[in-house]
Design a protein around this motif. Structure first.
Motif, short mmCIF file in Angstrom:
data_model
loop_
_atom_site.label_atom_id
_atom_site.label_comp_id
_atom_site.label_asym_id
_atom_site.label_seq_id
_atom_site.Cartn_x
_atom_site.Cartn_y
_atom_site.Cartn_z
N TYR A 1 27.27 -35.36 -52.16
CA TYR A 1 28.37 -35.89 -52.95
C TYR A 1 28.05 -37.30 -53.43
N THR B 1 34.84 -25.49 -49.33
CA THR B 1 35.25 -26.33 -50.44
C THR B 1 36.63 -25.89 -50.92
N HIS C 1 39.08 -26.18 -53.93
CA HIS C 1 39.06 -26.53 -55.36
C HIS C 1 40.49 -26.67 -55.87
N ALA D 1 35.31 -31.08 -49.85
CA ALA D 1 34.40 -30.21 -49.10
C ALA D 1 34.19 -30.76 -47.70
#
Length: 557
Positions: free
Chosen positions: A73, A272, A274, A283
């Motif tokens: 990330y 994860t 979303h 996540a």
């Protein structure tokens, strides 16, 4: 001189080591495109060399994190600590070289290692870089422009997300939105977890673990006013495999995806969550021994619940997970057995009960008090033998009755017993079992729908409609509930009522071709042929369908 970690090297033109969309490598040295699982080339190596040069200059890598997820990330989204201030001309020249290596857009990096080598040689001789390229707006070294406070806000949010990702052992969470929107509850869809090596048993295990997570989350619904969960049978029926399908067909504002691997006795699962409305995501990596059941039975659901509902807190004394097991071999066998019952082919459920039964029998042998395993074993036996009721009904009913006796609060044993009785034509007993299931969870949508269908098949339309409306109230954004309620009005010849209900369905799931198909059918019955044609054509634009082409042909005829 020792050269290490050369396992990902490949010759250009030869087969890829990894599939597209799969991330492999050492996270701290990955280029952004490699971290995203995209194709990589020479410019990715130039990025990695820039990381090494940065590390040589500062004593640390520019991107750090407590886990691979956090590191990746950081590489894709955050800026590293700046290089030390240049004390002299040589330092500035060195920084120029690193700056051109570490541009996020590969098109803006050095086009080749030869040109990079020339610039390194020029800097050693005290000359400026001979090759200047336009700096990317996403360069990690770009100076802040405009309002500095705006940059601080963005950086603060990125650091907060990084902190949530970087503490895999914590129970931390990060809410995706501060507001709920126009509906009172958010829909949450859990897609089948992907097993990274595509090994068949592993893929089944991933599906089984995601199914277990769905049931855990569904068990939390009575204790939150923030979310509801798309039922497992709908995930199977519509083949919901990613966040886009979850949004298009289920109207789900949140989708949970998972990528997992098993190495020895250790499971590694990256979950994860979303936000399907604006593309944001959160996540977390779960890595633990397969036998640590607290992680796999409880913590997955607890983390997802707190991401979706930051204020989630179970009432004191409530057993959120009453139907688990304390025996690792029982849990693992149950997950694999359940996975074989969640398969689908071309939009139709395609369970493999013959493969599921040995695993579920192993689960109940390891833990004879395991309610979930007895439930699924009864279900599997019934699926195997339902075309020969005399053979399988006794064994299936006995297994389900055992599950109901072991845990009187469990919904599914009575729901499946209701299915069994309805199949045999014993409708009064079927209704009794459905009502006993609803005594435990009055808003259990799968059971509500089954009871409504039973009433409708017996011509009790008012009772069926009342139950369907309970289903809509329980899950106000669940498209399936609107589909079924509209079908009831359609079968009762109330075509205008059906159309109004299906218009709400299309508003909830604007990319679901089935909604527009049925809107076309209702308009056809109302002799509103222009609108029917418009709906059929729009449905076909989304997804070609035999039934819609057939209806459109009938309309033209």
């Amino acid at each position: 001189l020792k050269i290490l970690d050369f396992g990902l090297a490949r010759l250009l033109g030869l087969a890829r080591l990894t599939r597209t969309g799969t991330v492999m490598g050492t996270a701290a040295y990955m280029s952004p495109e490699q971290a995203r699982g995209e194709d990589v080339g020479p410019s990715s190596d130039i990025w990695s060399l820039g990381i090494v040069l940065y590390e040589m200059l500062t004593g640390r890598v520019p991107y750090e994190g407590d886990s691979d997820v956090a590191m990746i990330y950081s590489v894709i989204n955050t800026d590293p600590a700046p290089l030390p201030p240049a004390k002299d001309k040589d330092s500035r020249l060195c920084q120029d070289v690193i700056r051109h290596c570490l541009v996020r857009d590969p098109k803006d990096r050095y086009p080749s290692a030869r040109i990079l080598a020339e610039d390194i040689e020029n800097s050693r001789e005290g000359s400026k870089a001979a090759h200047h390229y336009r700096s990317s707006k996403s360069s990690i070294f770009s100076k802040p422009r405009g309002r500095p406070w705006a940059r601080l806000i963005v950086s603060g949010l990125a650091l907060a997300l990084l902190a949530a990702l970087a503490i895999p052992q914590s129970r931390g969470f990060l809410g995706l939105l501060t507001g709920i929107g126009r509906y009172d509850k958010l829909g949450v869809a859990v897609t089948p977890f992907v097993f990274v090596d595509d090994e068949s048993t592993g893929a089944v295990f991933g599906r089984g673990l995601s199914a277990a997570l769905i049931e855990r989350l569904a068990g939390l619904e009575p204790y939150t006013d923030r979310f509801w969960v798309v039922p497992l049978e709908e995930i199977i029926r519509r083949e919901v495999t990613d966040e886009k399908v979850a949004r298009a067909t289920e109207g789900a504002e949140r989708a949970v995806t998972g990528s997992m691997a098993v190495v020895g006795d250790t499971i590694s699962l990256t979950l994860t969550v979303h936000d399907t409305e604006n593309g944001k995501l959160v996540a977390r990596e779960f890595r633990d021994l397969a036998g640590n059941l607290k992680t796999w039975q409880n913590e997955l659901a607890a983390w997802v619940a707190r991401v979706v509902d930051p204020d989630f807190e179970a009432p004191v004394g409530v057993r959120l997970h009453p139907r688990g097991t304390k025996v690792p071999t029982a849990f693992l066998a149950y997950v694999v057995g359940s996975g074989y019952l969640t398969l689908a082919v071309d939009g139709r459920p395609a369970p493999l009960p013959e493969e599921a039964i040995p695993n579920l029998e192993k689960a109940v042998a390891a833990d004879s008090s395991y309610t979930c395993a007895w439930t699924m074993l009864g279900r599997a036996v019934w699926l195997r033998d339902r075309n020969d009721p005399a053979k399988g009904v006794g064994e299936a009913e006995a297994n389900l009755a055992t599950a109901a006796r072991l845990d009187s609060t469990s919904v599914w044993p009575h729901t499946y017993l209701g299915d069994l009785k309805a199949w045999l034509g014993e409708n009064d007993q079927a209704v009794e079992h459905y009502l006993r299931a609803l005594d435990q969870d009055p808003a259990h949508v799968p059971t509500l729908n089954k009871l409504a269908v039973l009433h409708m098949n017996q011509g009790r339309m008012e009772e069926a409609e009342a139950i369907y409306r309970r289903s809509v109230a329980a899950r106000p954004r669940f498209p399936r509930a609107y589909r079924d309620l509209g079908l009831l009005r359609y079968y009762d010849s109330d075509y205008e009522g059906a159309r109004k209900i299906w218009e709400e369905w299309a508003e909830l799931a604007p990319d679901d071709y089935a909604a527009y198909s049925l809107l076309g059918v209702a308009s056809f019955e109302l002799e509103d042929y222009d609108h029917a044609e418009e709906m059929f054509l729009h449905s076909l634009e989304i997804e070609p369908s035999f039934a819609v082409y057939e209806n459109l042909a009938t309309l033209y005829y």
